[in-house]
Scaffold this active site. Structure first.
Site, PDB file in Angstrom:
ATOM      1  N   HIS A  69       2.637  21.985 -41.738  1.00 38.91           N
ATOM      2  CA  HIS A  69       3.175  21.991 -42.942  1.00 38.91           C
ATOM      3  C   HIS A  69       3.878  20.583 -43.279  1.00 38.91           C
ATOM      4  O   HIS A  69       4.167  20.679 -44.822  1.00 38.91           O
ATOM      5  CB  HIS A  69       4.125  23.337 -42.495  1.00 38.91           C
ATOM      6  CG  HIS A  69       3.634  24.421 -42.194  1.00 38.91           C
ATOM      7  ND1 HIS A  69       4.976  25.664 -41.863  1.00 38.91           N
ATOM      8  CD2 HIS A  69       2.660  24.853 -42.090  1.00 38.91           C
ATOM      9  CE1 HIS A  69       4.114  26.362 -41.684  1.00 38.91           C
ATOM     10  NE2 HIS A  69       2.777  26.107 -41.456  1.00 38.91           N
TER      11      HIS A  69
ATOM     12  N   PHE B 255       3.308  26.226 -34.108  1.00 38.44           N
ATOM     13  CA  PHE B 255       3.898  24.736 -34.447  1.00 38.44           C
ATOM     14  C   PHE B 255       3.459  24.655 -35.839  1.00 38.44           C
ATOM     15  O   PHE B 255       2.787  23.349 -36.748  1.00 38.44           O
ATOM     16  CB  PHE B 255       1.884  24.300 -33.373  1.00 38.44           C
ATOM     17  CG  PHE B 255       1.926  24.747 -32.146  1.00 38.44           C
ATOM     18  CD1 PHE B 255       2.883  25.335 -31.363  1.00 38.44           C
ATOM     19  CD2 PHE B 255       1.150  25.635 -32.335  1.00 38.44           C
ATOM     20  CE1 PHE B 255       2.961  26.120 -30.246  1.00 38.44           C
ATOM     21  CE2 PHE B 255       0.437  26.388 -30.924  1.00 38.44           C
ATOM     22  CZ  PHE B 255       1.461  26.094 -29.771  1.00 38.44           C
ATOM     23  N   CYS B 256       4.014  25.180 -36.930  1.00 43.87           N
ATOM     24  CA  CYS B 256       4.376  24.073 -38.388  1.00 43.87           C
ATOM     25  C   CYS B 256       3.055  24.092 -39.050  1.00 43.87           C
ATOM     26  O   CYS B 256       2.492  23.370 -40.017  1.00 43.87           O
ATOM     27  CB  CYS B 256       5.668  23.600 -38.278  1.00 43.87           C
ATOM     28  SG  CYS B 256       6.571  23.285 -37.662  1.00 43.87           S
ATOM     29  N   ALA B 257       1.686  25.373 -38.469  1.00 48.55           N
ATOM     30  CA  ALA B 257       0.836  25.002 -38.773  1.00 48.55           C
ATOM     31  C   ALA B 257       0.675  26.679 -38.671  1.00 48.55           C
ATOM     32  O   ALA B 257      -0.617  27.118 -38.573  1.00 48.55           O
ATOM     33  CB  ALA B 257      -0.657  23.983 -37.991  1.00 48.55           C
TER      34      ALA B 257
ATOM     35  N   CYS C  93       8.438  29.202 -38.711  1.00 47.72           N
ATOM     36  CA  CYS C  93       7.925  28.269 -38.129  1.00 47.72           C
ATOM     37  C   CYS C  93       8.210  28.161 -36.248  1.00 47.72           C
ATOM     38  O   CYS C  93       9.045  27.909 -36.015  1.00 47.72           O
ATOM     39  CB  CYS C  93       8.570  26.870 -38.707  1.00 47.72           C
ATOM     40  SG  CYS C  93       8.238  24.725 -38.699  1.00 47.72           S
TER      41      CYS C  93
END
Ligand code: PMP
Length: 407
Positions: free
Chosen positions: A116, A355-357, A373
């Site tokens: 992100h 994992f913020c993805a 997140c």
């Protein structure tokens, strides 16, 4: 000689009474600190003063230490005379800074496999679906840039924080440059594992974080071409960024160079610690470090063949070169619960979630959900490692995972 030995060796007592070394397998989130960074901080703490401000000896020594740290980082990334090295808080901060420094009207081309931090800050994004192979990535970028009119920048991760896979940065950069488009590399996960030379990568800008590079929290780097940075409005308006301020609002002149974007008192200790690690890595036997990490990666992947409930996810396929990061899709198990049990019952630290993805993890798991997140009902279990990781850590993870999934 600055040492890359990890400091700290936590002992844990497991529920059965066994005392074990904590198996830290969450380096991709924050790596443990190395001796070089700790020594640099300990040496400076008793004698630091304000940076770029005072005339006293402490202030002067601190200013020199800060600027030397910048020089070391410049060497680490192979910065040349047309490049600036700016100290930031972390990668997120570095990418936000650059995103605000783009010339007006710039389109940002990106794949949706990004963290992100490299997905969200950019203005006018053109988001391409994460491709299935490096060749497709190169072709997709070429096609997108061919269709695009107007100025653009391309931003890509060096190594995925989800799968550990290396993105074909150099090939993508060559395509981007052929279209006159500058390239930004999110090196948060690359810098701890591989050399990050701006020229070799074909990058115009690089961003990374100290806390993933074996230094303490709070310092990061944006390195890259000076012209856009000097033409942009200061990222943090205030003292240090301004050279002269008149009586009326707007009557002022801004600094150029790194000072323009480093308003306020800088994080001297963070910069010096980060540079100490860079310095140690510059002189380290990188081939030996790489070999050790790849050996652990092979051992982990071999071990996981005996845990069929866990499937390694990948963007480009199992043969794509990768750093020490492996994410697993656990069929029929909640990864958060598994991670908690690995910690409690086996003394292992891993990470569960997205994992913020989120777009990438949704794609890799075939899920349709979104979540906060790092905390998602549908997610993955990630093990990541680096300097200081051992075969015993890896073996304990594999054995612990098999046991948790079966009991
Ligand atoms: N990019 C990648 C690939 C990352 O893995 C991370 C951290 N997980 C970031 C950017 C953001 O780093 P930071 O939180 O240090 O800003």
């Amino acid at each position: 000689m600055p040492s890359l030995d990890i400091i700290g060796d936590d002992k844990l007592t497991l529920p059965g009474g066994e005392v074990v070394r904590f198996a830290h397998l969450d380096y991709a989130a924050s790596a443990p600190c190395v001796r070089a960074a700790a020594d640099a901080v300990a040496e400076l703490l008793p004698r630091y003063g304000s940076v770029h401000r005072g005339t006293g000896v402490r202030s002067q020594a601190s200013t020199i230490a800060y600027e030397l740290a910048r020089d070391v980082v410049a060497e680490f990334v192979g910065a040349g005379p047309d490049h600036s090295v700016i100290f930031t808080r972390n990668t997120t901060d570095a990418l936000n800074l650059l995103a605000r420094a783009l010339p007006p009207g710039t389109t940002t081309v990106q794949f949706d496999g990004e963290h992100h931090a490299n997905l969200l800050p950019w203005p006018n994004p053109l988001r391409l679906p994460a491709p299935g192979s490096p060749n497709t990535a190169v072709a997709a970028l070429d096609e997108a840039l061919r269709r695009l009119t107007g100025p653009a920048v391309f931003t890509v991760t060096g190594a995925s924080n989800v799968t550990g896979e290396l993105w074909p940065v150099r090939r993508l950069a060559d395509v981007a440059h052929a279209h006159g488009v500058r390239v930004v590399v999110d090196a948060a996960q690359l810098a701890p594992h591989r050399p990050v030379d701006l020229t070799e990568l074909g990058a115009d800008y690089l961003a990374f974080s100290g806390h993933k590079l074996y230094a303490p929290f709070g310092a990061g780097v944006l390195a890259g071409r000076t012209d856009w940075l000097d033409a942009a409005a200061p990222y943090l308006a205030g003292g240090g960024a301004s050279v002269a301020v008149g009586d009326r609002p707007g009557e002022l002149s801004w600094a150029t160079g790194p000072a323009r974007h480093e308003g306020g008192t800088p994080n001297l200790l963070g910069a010096v610690a980060l540079a100490a690690v860079c310095s140690a890595l510059i002189t380290a036997d990188r081939a030996a470090l790489h070999e050790h990490e790849q050996h652990l990666l092979g051992r982990l992947r071999d071990g996981l063949t005996a845990v069929p409930e866990a499937t390694e996810v990948s963007v480009f396929g199992p043969d794509q070169p990768r750093v020490g990061i492996v994410s697993l899709h656990l069929r029929g198990h909640d990864p958060a619960e598994v991670a908690q049990r690995l910690s409690r019952e086996h003394g292992i630290g891993v990470r569960a979630g997205q994992f913020c993805a989120h777009p990438l993890v949704r794609r890799l798991t075939g899920a349709a959900t979104t979540g906060a997140c790092g905390t998602a009902a549908t997610g993955l279990l990630r093990a990541s490692f680096g300097l200081g990781s051992t075969a015993e850590d890896v073996d304990r993870f594999v054995t612990g995972l098999a046991e948790v999934l079966r009991t």
